[in-house]
Design a protein around this motif. Structure first.
Motif, PDB file in Angstrom:
ATOM      1  N   SER A 196      11.425  -1.507   4.217  1.00 51.93           N
ATOM      2  CA  SER A 196      10.830  -1.046   2.840  1.00 51.93           C
ATOM      3  C   SER A 196      10.603   1.070   3.864  1.00 51.93           C
ATOM      4  N   PHE A 197      10.266   1.503   2.772  1.00 50.10           N
ATOM      5  CA  PHE A 197      10.089   3.181   2.627  1.00 50.10           C
ATOM      6  C   PHE A 197       8.982   3.647   4.277  1.00 50.10           C
ATOM      7  N   GLY A 198       9.301   4.460   4.957  1.00 50.40           N
ATOM      8  CA  GLY A 198       7.905   5.044   5.991  1.00 50.40           C
ATOM      9  C   GLY A 198       8.046   5.296   6.760  1.00 50.40           C
ATOM     10  N   VAL A 210       7.338  11.863   9.906  1.00 51.82           N
ATOM     11  CA  VAL A 210       8.198  12.125   9.317  1.00 51.82           C
ATOM     12  C   VAL A 210       8.659  12.101   7.811  1.00 51.82           C
ATOM     13  N   VAL A 211       8.036  13.850   7.360  1.00 50.28           N
ATOM     14  CA  VAL A 211       7.768  13.605   6.007  1.00 50.28           C
ATOM     15  C   VAL A 211       8.676  14.868   5.472  1.00 50.28           C
ATOM     16  N   PRO A 241       5.889  13.405  -2.621  1.00 48.11           N
ATOM     17  CA  PRO A 241       6.741  13.505  -0.846  1.00 48.11           C
ATOM     18  C   PRO A 241       6.993  12.121   0.017  1.00 48.11           C
ATOM     19  N   ALA A 242       7.172  11.983   0.217  1.00 45.78           N
ATOM     20  CA  ALA A 242       7.819  10.705   1.010  1.00 45.78           C
ATOM     21  C   ALA A 242       7.609  10.964   2.217  1.00 45.78           C
ATOM     22  N   VAL A 243       7.286   9.564   3.461  1.00 46.30           N
ATOM     23  CA  VAL A 243       7.739   9.263   4.803  1.00 46.30           C
ATOM     24  C   VAL A 243       9.146   9.460   5.125  1.00 46.30           C
ATOM     25  N   ALA A 294       0.825  -1.378   0.279  1.00 48.65           N
ATOM     26  CA  ALA A 294      -0.173   0.352  -0.694  1.00 48.65           C
ATOM     27  C   ALA A 294       0.912   1.576   0.060  1.00 48.65           C
ATOM     28  N   SER A 295       0.338   1.905  -0.230  1.00 47.62           N
ATOM     29  CA  SER A 295       1.512   3.469  -0.552  1.00 47.62           C
ATOM     30  C   SER A 295       1.574   4.423   1.436  1.00 47.62           C
ATOM     31  N   LEU A 296       2.632   4.940   1.333  1.00 48.95           N
ATOM     32  CA  LEU A 296       2.678   4.910   2.344  1.00 48.95           C
ATOM     33  C   LEU A 296       1.838   6.406   2.625  1.00 48.95           C
ATOM     34  N   VAL A 297       1.572   6.606   1.591  1.00 49.60           N
ATOM     35  CA  VAL A 297       0.921   8.180   1.862  1.00 49.60           C
ATOM     36  C   VAL A 297      -0.537   8.103   1.390  1.00 49.60           C
ATOM     37  N   ARG A 298      -1.621   9.109   2.728  1.00 52.03           N
ATOM     38  CA  ARG A 298      -2.322   8.178   3.422  1.00 52.03           C
ATOM     39  C   ARG A 298      -3.627   9.329   2.337  1.00 52.03           C
TER      40      ARG A 298
END
Lengths: 379, 379
Positions: A140-142, A52-53, A107-109, A2-6
């Motif tokens: 993995s990321f985030g 933290v973005v 943008p990323a976490v 799933a995407s880390l962006v909500r």
């Protein structure tokens, strides 16, 4: 995954510009918003998450901010994890700076490893239950956020008796140490390795894993106030010999080895002179593996080191290793390392910092306050 | 292997000090002199030999002199060879200078490879007869002299139809090229190699052997007057692309490759910037093999080349290879290479110089007269 962006809107908590955020993210999230319009009313939602973005690459202390992300749906095969702890690794910093070759879409976490507790699971999830401790494996990321929703397959359940800060940090540095001792040269009991940057987490892990396998370690540290204390700490971990760089300013470094055989394998995470010192110690036909470059200086090698001394130079990058077939064994290696940590046989210095003080921990990780233990965020 | 130093007294032919020579050599040769006192009167003796001798390490043009060595006995299993031709290789110069890691005991006769004709054989020798062409294989010390007496096993009989200058030079440079193309990376037809020092004998051989195997070559030469002619010569040998170093002063060297795939394997005999250029061209996971350091500059490599580009750096030294099991195949490789030379499919520039002009050839090999073809002494 799933995407880390909500979905929904963001609320910037620090240095924020909510309207700008909303504008950018709404566009980015449009497909998800559309999906939301048809979802069932019985959908499980995550709690909102503090994260933290960063929207741009740049100096981590100026481009990161802590924002609140709205709840997201926990789909059939998703697991919502309440993060417990996550470290700030040098590679996290490089990703934010934009100098790391593999980076998340912006943008990323921030963050790439950590440990959490299962908060809720989708209806199709069989292997995990609320209360389980899990890590993203492969990492993995985030991970720098309070709640993460990702597919069940991302998460690996670990023994809840594991010390939290070791569970949070086991998948990158200790695994790097383990792989580098296994994947390059066949080492037998009685063989010797040499490394610079011996006080790094990887360095400390190399000392301990090597000792457990009957392999001796020769360790190089930079000159610093209190180097005798540092030497003593490393010796307690199992280091056979520890030298400061200036102690090696002699013509014949091998004369300092006394009864220890010449090392077959060397590890370099510094570059420059510290790498040359590793090369000097290596035996005929030896190999040096580079896995970091803290001095930001290149590695310089004489022609005769290659031709007459028959040295080989290679590199190790865990993220690449994770993409190979060998990475299938990754989870059993995690179990092995966490078992050693539980038994007190794998130790390294860390400092747990509350999430509210994230930017203090970040400053420490950025080296603004001199040498500091590894910073681990506690959520 | 029989000693290259002969019994009896020496007569210095150039810059000589016979009495000093006699004094030193008599002491050195004492065991041999004692052996001579009990030898049969029917013993076969070699002719006297003119040899390039050095007693001390130092600049080759000042420490070498041509002396006459007295006849020696050709024992039961010995073969006396009248040398026909022998090259001056860079490693010969380094041995005389004393900077080569393996050197003959002093005083010594120069040279390490060459071709000769069997002059006489001991009573136990079955495999060789007067008139046969032979080379020392593996190569060995002391080929710069008119007659050599060594055990039968030292000599390998070659096809007399081989061009003399190729027979004299085949065991070091062409064999290095062949091994380096075989021993490091599995290359398939369509793969690409990159090299600096492409005008060296090894470089020219690499181009031709690679082309024969369907492997493309990218070649780097130093900037010089007449570089267009040099490029044309290399292209005629089979080079796919040739660049001067200054042509590669661009941001993206790989953009110059046009349709050629990125090289998997690189060869470096120069060091310094020329080595960095090879590294820039290599593909992800590629390897650079160093076999020389003509610029006397070290090789500098960035940390990210090892970690993110996954490059490997190694070295090749034929003399070490000769001491391994693989060297058993050496003689069949010589046959292969000489066959290609006979067919005109392996070519490189050489200049044959009469032995009487040895010191002129040496000066050329030392670079005193600028770029010169490989010097081969004709006895």
């Amino acid at each position: 995954m799933a995407s880390l962006v909500r979905s929904g809107t963001w609320k910037a908590l620090k240095n924020g510009s909510p309207s700008f955020f909303n504008l950018k993210f709404r566009k980015f999230l449009n497909p998800q918003l559309q999906a939301l319009t048809v979802r069932s009313f019985s959908a499980i939602m995550s709690p909102p998450s503090k994260a933290v973005v960063y929207e741009h690459h740049g100096p981590p202390d100026s481009v990161t901010r802590v924002v609140e992300l709205p709840p997201v749906e926990v789909k059939e095969n998703d697991v919502c994890v309440k993060m417990l702890a996550a470290p700030i690794n040098p590679s996290d910093i490089n990703r934010i700076e934009g100098v790391y070759p593999v980076r998340p879409q912006l943008p990323a976490v921030g963050g790439y490893e950590g440990v959490g507790e299962v908060h809720s699971v989708g209806s199709g999830v069989k292997g995990l239950s609320p209360g389980d401790w899990v890590i993203p494996s492969p990492p993995s990321f985030g991970t720098w956020q309070t709640y993460i929703v990702k597919d069940e397959n991302v998460w690996y359940k670990i023994n809840k008796g594991s010390p939290m800060e070791y569970a949070a940090t086991v998948t990158i540095n200790p695994l790097t140490a383990l792989r580098m001792l296994e994947d390059f040269v066949t080492l037998n009991s009685g063989d010797v390795i040499i490394q610079n940057g011996a006080t790094s987490i990887v360095g400390q892990c190399i000392i301990q894993i090597a000792q457990f396998r009957g392999i001796q370690s020769v360790n190089i540290i930079r000159d610093r106030a209190g180097s005798d204390e540092v030497k003593e700490k490393l010796r307690k971990l199992g280091a056979d010999v520890v030298f400061t760089e200036s102690e090696l300013e002699v013509k014949n470094v091998k004369g300092l080895l006394a009864g220890i055989p010449e090392p077959a394998l060397g590890f370099n995470c510094i570059g420059g002179n510290a790498a040359s010192l590793v090369l000097k110690f290596l035996r005929q036909g030896g190999m040096m593996v580079t896995y970091g470059g803290m001095s930001k200086k290149p590695i310089t090698v004489s022609t005769s080191s290659f031709i007459f001394k028959d040295l080989s130079l290679r590199g190790f990058w865990l993220q690449k290793w994770m993409s190979t077939d060998k990475a299938k064994e990754c989870r059993s290696m995690i179990d092995y390392l966490l078992e050693r940590a539980r038994d007190g046989n794998l130790k390294y210095e860390m400092e747990l910092t509350p999430f509210n003080d994230f930017h203090i921990a970040l400053d420490k990780a950025l080296g603004k306050h001199g040498s500091q233990p590894k910073q681990v965020i506690k959520f």
